[in-house]
Design an enzyme around this catalytic site. Structure first.
Site, PDB file in Angstrom:
ATOM      1  N   SER A 123      86.200  24.453  67.203  1.00 27.95           N
ATOM      2  CA  SER A 123      84.911  23.794  67.368  1.00 27.95           C
ATOM      3  C   SER A 123      84.886  22.901  68.617  1.00 27.95           C
ATOM      4  O   SER A 123      85.041  23.393  69.730  1.00 27.95           O
ATOM      5  CB  SER A 123      84.644  23.034  66.071  1.00 27.95           C
ATOM      6  N   HIS A 146      81.924  28.348  67.499  1.00 28.35           N
ATOM      7  CA  HIS A 146      80.731  28.567  66.672  1.00 28.35           C
ATOM      8  C   HIS A 146      79.599  27.670  67.156  1.00 28.35           C
ATOM      9  O   HIS A 146      79.838  26.701  67.881  1.00 28.35           O
ATOM     10  CB  HIS A 146      81.051  28.316  65.186  1.00 28.35           C
TER      11      HIS A 146
END
Lengths: 244, 68
Positions: A123, A146
């Site tokens: 992330s 993501h």
């Protein structure tokens, strides 16, 4: 008889207190002695667990607080004895703005920086990994890419969506500027389906991260130290030629 | 009991304020240390917050060490 016994008792007491302090040390440290070494010209910045930003997480969470790291980065920049920084990453991600702040701070550091992703740099760990001058990833480490998301209560207006969209755009821009990955490829990985269980995104494994240009090379502590020492040498040579 | 909810665990079971208070960051010999306050007023080292790798070899800062 009693005179003879007294010193014996003292000996026993001393033995007991001596052994109990060792036992205490072993309980506390898991070892009885630690080596000492001279001052290091390389400092280590570890980003471990969740990156904690504006919201304080409960103490049972393992977190890296950005208000702790930012003064440390300033101290590294100011201290002339420190010649290089290694950034150790094993993070699940966390606060996007805190992560971006850390990435920007590291990217603007005048001293050579090398990052190593061990285990995971997921992330918001991705921009932190790319912010260093040179980045390494362990072959078994992974990085989840993501889209940005927000949990909790938000105001249900189109502006909220736009705010998140802009935040995501900043993450994409930072990563593409500080690594060799192309924006199209990064976005493709970010919005890919079928790689994560019921989620959008991709879990990029060490070797693939290097292939996509997200990370510079595969390696661990040894490679990172070698690279950092090279960068420090280059940095010093550059300064010397400037002075001449 | 199983709770099927999109809420996080903390939203349903808020952490007690006392557990926040027991964990503090204190300065020990010029080094920042995250420590847990014990009942007798002393501190137990949880984590050393330093960038100097040599500090981690100092036994005074190893996790579990009691600071008076």
């Amino acid at each position: 008889m009693s005179d003879k016994q007294l010193p014996n008792k003292d000996d026993q007491n001393q033995d007991q207190s001596g052994s109990s302090s060792i036992v205490q040390k072993i309980q506390q440290l898991g070892q009885s002695s630690v080596p000492t070494a001279p001052d290091s010209n390389i400092h280590v910045l570890s980003v471990i667990g969740q990156i904690e930003g504006h919201v304080q997480l409960p103490p049972q969470n393992k977190t890296t607080k950005y208000e702790h790291l930012i003064p440390q980065i300033i101290a590294i920049e100011q201290n002339p004895k420190i010649e290089g920084v290694i950034v150790l990453l094993n993070t699940v991600g966390g606060d996007v703005e805190a992560g971006l702040a850390l990435s920007e701070m590291l990217a603007s550091l005048s001293k050579p920086t090398v990052s190593i992703v061990l285990g995971g740099g997921h992330s918001i760990g991705v921009p932190i990994a790319t912010s260093a001058n040179y980045s390494f990833i362990a072959p078994t480490a992974t990085m989840t890419i993501h889209p940005v998301r927000l949990t909790g209560l938000v105001i249900g207006v189109p502006q909220t969506f736009e705010y998140i969209d802009k935040m995501q755009e900043r993450v994409i821009q930072f990563v593409t500027e500080h690594s060799d990955i192309k924006e199209e490829k990064f976005k493709e990985l970010m919005f890919d389906k079928g790689n994560l269980t019921r989620d959008i995104g991709t879990n990029v494994i060490g070797t693939d991260a290097v292939e996509y240009g997200l990370i510079d090379a595969i390696g661990g502590v040894k490679e990172a130290m070698e690279k950092l020492n090279d960068l420090i040498k280059e940095n010093k040579d550059g300064e010397e030629t400037m002075l001449q | 009991m199983i709770l099927y909810t999109p809420l996080s665990e903390q939203d349903i079971f808020p952490t007690e304020q006392t557990s926040y208070d027991s964990c503090q960051t204190i300065q020990v010999n010029g080094r920042m240390v995250q420590a847990e306050r014990l009942d007798d007023g002393s501190y137990r080292v949880v984590q050393l917050l330093s960038t100097d790798p040599q500090d981690y070899l100092n036994s005074a800062f190893t996790p579990g060490e009691i600071i008076k």
